[in-house]
Design an enzyme around this catalytic site. Structure first.
Site, PDB file in Angstrom:
ATOM      1  CG  ASP A  54      22.930  70.241  18.918  1.00  0.00           C
ATOM      2  OD1 ASP A  54      23.206  69.104  18.517  1.00  0.00           O
ATOM      3  OD2 ASP A  54      23.586  71.242  18.601  1.00  0.00           O
ATOM      4  CG  HIS A  68      26.798  69.070  17.888  1.00  0.00           C
ATOM      5  ND1 HIS A  68      25.822  69.997  17.608  1.00  0.00           N
ATOM      6  CD2 HIS A  68      27.936  69.520  17.326  1.00  0.00           C
ATOM      7  CE1 HIS A  68      26.354  70.963  16.890  1.00  0.00           C
ATOM      8  NE2 HIS A  68      27.636  70.706  16.694  1.00  0.00           N
ATOM      9  CB  SER A  71      29.147  73.493  15.982  1.00  0.00           C
ATOM     10  OG  SER A  71      28.342  72.979  14.987  1.00  0.00           O
TER      11      SER A  71
END
Ligand SMILES: [Ca+2]
Ligand SMILES: [Ca+2]
Ligand SMILES: [Ca+2]
Length: 734
Positions: free
Chosen positions: A179, A220, A398
């Site tokens: 990520d 994230h 996600s």
């Protein structure tokens, strides 16, 4: 009332204990029914009770043991509370409740029991420390982690607490989050962080720490990492699904991503990292058709062959967030790949959220955010920029993929030699079908239920782990490929359709030995003016249909498809032999012309597992759901795995090359400077000496003075740093 007064009285009398007792519930909050003749409480407080066993011969000689126990109690100054459970001759004696007692009394009772002729054995009871096998954490946000334990909506969680209670928390397993980085210094990540599995491909260094960005958006990866392995019971934020596992980070999304970077990421530290959690993919704009490019594809394939000592890296990918644009994960090559576990999302209400994408290659779904009224996922957050280290607002597919990755870590703790295909099989066998208004559940020829919206269903950690425990690896993967079928046929407009088929015979499958299916894929080239209006349905020999090419209103691309591979898992476990049919139709508007299907090819993936063996495995898996294998010492042998050659690591990364170059330039510059210094100093000294000898005017020396002084000071500094004695400038300066 027909009863005579005397009878009423007797009845009242016999009920009196009940009447008396019936007032008790008023004083207590417990609604438990109390027996009409309560036995004395079986315990009488810490340090106040004695267990005694009377001599066996007393029983054989026909004595009334209850009476003898009463006598013993009396002699010891205690109170008989009756036989202990079903143990004959064992009695519980208590210190009288009303009498104040001191330690002396207790030891007196002990002495009396020790010397009592009826007593064979006695023991003062201690309070045993026993904790309930239920999970309780002190992490302040754990109560809000509904996806782990949903108190408001029963069943709307991943059913993991029973797994944790059996000490299955992902120990020995490493999940890597591919990520935008992982803030591994966070209190909830640091103890579980694996630097060995981590890397930063954006900056080319071993530390995947996220970098601050313009929008405070590089949180994230850290959020995903927290979902997987946030540390439990540290009084901080949340708890991960596999809080005993290790979590690594590969930073790759914070900058331009190339095919080679992706390829490196998919195999990075692949003997350390077991599960790769990838919550990203091509643009979810409803018109992109893209996936891994040649190197990325090769790396995925290499990962399942050589990763995890040959058991295969587990690649978990999110199905995508383009639901509102009619996007479909069959146009996403990562989701279509047979090497990935494709995970979609459902909200807390169990319904497919607006953003979630559907496709025939979706393996399963798990929880994430839903509409506005529904809760999102509570997890770790970065603490840089606007982050606080903890968030209750992680959303989208996600957030779903890392939960699946965490559940797979739990499976791998129970059975470390599960192959990448075993994991997919177990998901297909255990995912739960449930009601959702939008689901199009169909049961295939092997009894597996699948919906384009939910895959095989909702992931359930308890079912996954119990199945993993008894799972024997499936036979090796075999495939069958049809020839490239050249068609050059017009794709007819709806309601007409182009129907193409290919028959796979027993002889075709003989060489590979394939009996049952796993993935089925169709690679197709077509020319079309607006490909988004074309709909492609594949029928397996059982009649099971898969919408592999869904319509996408926004996809007005004029280039059709060039060798695009669509895949489906909907024929899982079915017999491979038989006729496969492709139905293609065009929901075009009248203004556009018809397109052409140029050629297509069918690829079957499966194994030599027979249809009957599939059914037998289904039965075995269901039988294991009671948890009896998890509770027992049951274990299946695991093969040792392959010796994989160590990863080729280029010792000179571009960063280290840059550093080396800088260092080299610096050294060169310094040596030049140093040489010049020495030369100039010698010249200067000679000038000074010459000047002294010639008896130059004071003015000239004064002009030189400050410069010389500065030089000398410089030289002194150099001297100290370089630890090389220069000429005796110190003497000159003074
Ligand atoms: Ca870095
Ligand atoms: Ca925590
Ligand atoms: Ca997508």
């Amino acid at each position: 009332m027909a009863l005579p007064p005397s009878s009423s009285f007797l009845l009242l009398l016999s009920l009196s204990p009940l009447i008396l007792l019936s007032v008790h519930p008023l004083h207590t909050s417990s609604p438990d029914p109390t027996p009409p003749f309560p036995a004395p409480p079986p315990s009488c407080g810490p340090g106040q009770s004695w267990a005694v066993r009377l001599h066996e011969h007393l029983d054989r000689e026909g004595h009334d043991l209850d009476r003898l126990a009463h006598l013993v109690a009396k002699d010891a100054g205690l109170e008989n509370r009756g036989q202990i459970g079903q143990l004959e001759g064992h009695y519980l004696l208590c210190q009288g409740a009303d009498e104040g007692h001191v330690d002396g009394d207790v030891s007196g009772a002990g002495n009396a029991l020790a010397s009592h002729p009826y007593v064979a054995w006695h023991s003062q009871e201690l309070v045993l420390s026993r904790s309930k096998r239920s999970v309780a954490f002190n992490d302040p946000k754990y109560p809000k982690q509904w996806h782990l334990h949903n108190e408001l909506r029963a069943g709307m969680d991943i059913n993991v607490t029973g797994v944790w209670e059996r000490n299955i928390t992902g120990v020995g397993v490493t999940v890597v989050v591919v990520d935008d980085g992982v803030q591994h210094t966070l209190k909830d990540i640091q103890p579980n962080y694996s630097p060995e599995g981590s890397y930063d491909l954006n900056s080319n260094d071993p530390d995947p720490m996220p970098h601050p960005d313009a929008r405070s958006d590089n949180h994230h990866g850290t959020r995903c990492a927290g979902e997987i392995a946030a540390v439990s019971n540290n009084s901080f934020c949340a708890v991960g699904v596999a809080y005993g596992s290790k979590v690594a980070g590969i930073r790759v999304l914070d900058g331009p991503l190339t095919d080679s970077m992706e390829a490196i990421a998919f195999n990075k530290h692949y003997q350390v990292n077991d599960v790769y959690s990838c919550s990203w993919g091509p643009d979810d704009d409803g018109r992109t058709v893209d996936g891994p490019h040649p190197l990325g594809k090769a790396a995925l394939q290499h990962g399942v062959i050589a990763g995890r000592r040959g058991f295969g890296s587990i690649f978990v990918v999110a199905s995508g967030n383009g639901g509102q644009y009619n996007d479909n994960c069959n146009y996403d090559g990562y989701a279509n790949s047979i090497y990935t576990v494709t995970i979609g999302a459902v909200g807390e209400n169990g319904q497919m959220p607006f953003y979630a994408e559907e496709c025939a290659s979706m393996l399963a779904v798990t929880f994430s955010s839903g509409g506005r009224s529904l809760r999102s996922i509570v997890t770790s957050d970065w603490s840089l920029q606007e982050g606080t280290g903890c968030t209750d607002a992680h959303t989208g597919t996600s957030a779903a993929a890392p939960l699946a990755a965490g559940m797979i870590a739990l499976m791998l703790q129970v059975r470390s030699c599960l192959t990448w295909r075993d994991v997919q099989h177990i998901i297909a066998y255990t995912a739960i079908q449930y009601n959702d208004v939008r689901a199009d559940w169909e049961t295939n020829g092997a009894g597996f239920h699948h919906s384009h919206q939910h895959g095989f269903g909702l992931l359930n950690a308890w079912r996954l782990v119990n199945a993993a425990k008894v799972w024997v690896s499936v036979p090796y993967l075999v495939s069958y490929q049809s020839p490239v079928l050249k068609e050059e046929r017009t794709i007819l407009a709806y309601p007409e359709r182009l129907v193409l088929s290919w028959n796979v015979t027993a002889a075709d499958l003989k060489q590979s030995g394939m009996k049952t299916l796993e993935h089925v894929s169709v690679t197709l080239t077509m020319a079309h003016q607006r490909r988004g209006t074309v709909e492609i349905v594949l029928f397996c020999p059982s009649g099971m249909s898969s919408l592999i090419g869904a319509r996408r209103a926004l996809d007005c691309d004029r280039s059709g498809y060039v060798d695009w591979t669509f895949s489906t898992v909907r024929c899982w476990g079915e017999r491979a032999e038989g006729q496969y049919t492709l139905q293609i139709t065009d929901h075009k508007d009248p203004s556009t012309s018809l397109g052409t299907l140029n050629h297509w090819k069918l690829t079957l993936y499966g194994s030599s597992m027979s249809f009957e063996e599939v059914a037998e495995r289904q039965r075995l898996v269901e039988e294991a759901m009671g948890g009896q294998y998890l509770n027992s010492n049951f274990s299946l042998p695991c093969p040792p795995g392959l010796d994989i050659a160590p990863e080729k690591v280029n010792p000179l990364t571009s960063n280290s090359l840059k550093s080396l170059l800088l260092l080299g330039c610096f050294a060169l510059f310094w040596s030049l400077y140093y040489t010049l210094e020495v030369v100039l100093a010698n010249l200067d000294m000679r000038e000074v000496w010459r000047g002294c000898r010639r008896g130059r005017s004071q003015g000239a020396r004064l002009e030189e003075g400050p410069e010389l002084e500065l030089e000398l000071q410089l030289r002194r500094g150099v001297d100290m740093d370089a630890k090389v004695p220069l000429i005796t400038t110190g003497d000159l300066a003074t």
